[in-house]
Scaffold this motif. Structure first.
Motif, short mmCIF file in Angstrom:
data_model
loop_
_atom_site.label_atom_id
_atom_site.label_comp_id
_atom_site.label_asym_id
_atom_site.label_seq_id
_atom_site.Cartn_x
_atom_site.Cartn_y
_atom_site.Cartn_z
N SER A 168 23.13 -47.13 51.90
CA SER A 168 23.66 -48.34 51.26
C SER A 168 23.75 -48.24 49.77
CB SER A 168 22.80 -49.53 51.65
OG SER A 168 22.91 -49.75 53.02
N VAL A 169 23.90 -47.66 49.38
CA VAL A 169 24.08 -47.69 47.93
C VAL A 169 25.53 -48.08 47.58
CG1 VAL A 169 22.36 -46.07 47.42
CG2 VAL A 169 24.71 -45.29 47.93
N ALA A 213 30.45 -45.52 57.00
CA ALA A 213 29.69 -44.46 56.35
C ALA A 213 30.57 -43.77 55.31
CB ALA A 213 29.18 -43.44 57.37
N PHE A 214 30.12 -43.74 54.07
CA PHE A 214 30.82 -43.01 53.01
C PHE A 214 30.27 -41.59 52.94
CE2 PHE A 214 32.04 -47.22 51.84
CZ PHE A 214 33.17 -47.10 51.04
N ALA A 271 31.32 -54.36 52.09
CA ALA A 271 31.01 -54.52 53.51
C ALA A 271 30.18 -55.77 53.77
CB ALA A 271 30.27 -53.28 54.02
N LYS A 272 29.32 -56.11 52.83
CA LYS A 272 28.51 -57.31 52.98
C LYS A 272 29.37 -58.56 53.02
CE LYS A 272 24.39 -55.41 50.68
NZ LYS A 272 23.50 -55.52 49.49
N LYS A 291 26.77 -47.18 54.43
CA LYS A 291 25.78 -46.29 53.84
C LYS A 291 26.49 -45.07 53.27
CE LYS A 291 24.73 -43.73 58.10
NZ LYS A 291 23.66 -43.34 59.06
N GLU A 292 25.80 -44.36 52.42
CA GLU A 292 26.31 -43.12 51.86
C GLU A 292 25.45 -41.97 52.35
OE1 GLU A 292 25.72 -42.45 47.70
OE2 GLU A 292 27.45 -41.12 47.52
N VAL A 293 26.08 -40.95 52.92
CA VAL A 293 25.38 -39.73 53.32
C VAL A 293 26.21 -38.55 52.87
CG1 VAL A 293 24.29 -40.82 55.32
CG2 VAL A 293 26.46 -39.62 55.60
N GLY A 294 25.57 -37.42 52.63
CA GLY A 294 26.37 -36.28 52.24
C GLY A 294 25.57 -35.14 51.68
#
Length: 356
Positions: free
Chosen positions: A27-28, A57-58, A79-80, A87-90
């Protein structure tokens, strides 16, 4: 121009910014060769409400890139607004294959949409296609994936406008004369290569006959490598008059090197950067002007586009429209492209009006 004003400009003006077992955070163009094969081939319903509880998901080029973090954070905030979550993943590096395992994991987790800034347009294609067979919508942003592997591309600005305007900006500051170099991100980054192609095309015009591109260097969106590549360029080309770095990591690293070197005041640097990264270098006169768009708006728009896809409001076809919250109604263009707006030039007279 205030940040609110910049948002308004981006919303109103549409014309044709910076890259597995990595770290996670929560979530950033030129026209693509072929149109996207939308996973939403079914008829869209523009009157369908946005679904609640959507999971987005970003997947940025790399998570330790400040620009990418701003985009993902704004996407999570958007999104809120429609009762979803993002969320951000990577990966922590911007290599061609580093995003693949993340795509596979997100597919297994059953997200409604994956939003990706592709390090390599083709390397991610297979995993993205697999995700689409599971009904997951794919939205690329900042740096496009191969168009047949995604539903939409949220382009921060017209690729042609970015490329040509960067060359024009540098030319203006060096009087259309002298040797120049480009400090790019990764060699395979779609956006970087498209912008550079337009820079080269612009350079071929008669008004730039006294300018010469001597080198395109690659800092791989890594701060230290970009710093070192800047040093190498200036040592290898003692007559260099200017550098364009169309990557937020690269331009700030180049500015940091030049600011503490004998080249300050002699070599002109411009590129794509955020005001907060570049403020000190504008104030100490290392950099006169640079450009970007509002990355918060880019993430915000991408999030709403993904929600519209996942809710069946749009399929990704040219001419479809959707509402993007405070940014208003947006229209899908050729090859599934949605353009945020034109680049904006930052300089000493206006940089303190912005905070991102």
């Amino acid at each position: 121009m205030t940040p609110m004003r910049l948002t308004a400009v981006a919303a109103l003006l549409t014309l044709g910014i910076a890259g597995c077992g990595g770290t996670t955070k929560s979530s950033v163009t030129s026209a693509p060769a072929q149109a996207p094969a939308s996973s939403a081939a079914a008829t869209a319903n523009p009157d369908a409400p946005l679904k609640q509880g959507l999971k987005l998901a970003f997947l940025p080029k790399q998570i330790n890139n400040p620009y990418m973090t701003i985009v993902a954070t704004a996407g999570a905030e958007a999104a809120k607004e429609f009762q979803g979550e993002a969320k951000e993943v990577g990966p922590s590096d911007a290599s061609a294959s580093s995003q693949i395992s993340y795509i596979n994991t997100l597919t297994q987790q059953g997200h409604d949409a994956i939003l990706i800034s592709a390090n390599d347009p083709n390397a991610v294609c297979g995993p993205l296609q697999q995700a689409r067979t599971k009904g997951i919508k794919i939205v690329s942003y900042d740096s496009d994936a191969a168009p047949e592997c995604r539903d939409l591309f949220i382009n921060q600005a017209s690729s042609e406008e970015v490329g040509r305007s960067q060359l024009k900006l540098l030319a203006e500051m060096i009087g259309n004369k002298g040797e120049i170099a480009i400090l790019s991100a990764t060699a395979n980054a779609t956006n970087q290569n498209t912008w550079i192609d337009f820079m080269k095309d612009e350079l071929g015009k008669p008004e730039y006959k006294d300018m010469k591109l001597v080198k395109v260097a690659y800092g791989d969106d890594d701060d230290q490598k970009s710093f070192t590549e800047t040093q190498g360029l200036l040592q290898a080309y003692p007559d260099l008059k200017g550098i364009i770095s169309p990557t937020t990591v690269g331009v700030s690293a180049a500015a940091r090197y030049i600011s503490g070197s004998k080249y300050k005041g002699k070599v002109v640097l411009t590129g794509l950067g955020t005001p907060n990264q570049m403020r000190q270098f504008v104030k100490d006169e290392t950099v006169q002007k640079f450009a970007l768009w509002n990355p918060k708006d880019l993430g915000y728009l991408a999030s709403y586009a993904a929600a519209a896809l996942a809710s069946g409001q749009i399929s990704g076809a040219e001419g479809e429209t959707f509402k993007a919250g405070k940014l208003g109604e947006r229209t899908i263009g050729k090859n599934g492209e949605v353009i945020l707006g034109p680049p904006f030039t930052f300089e000493a007279a206006n940089i303190d009006q912005f905070d991102f």
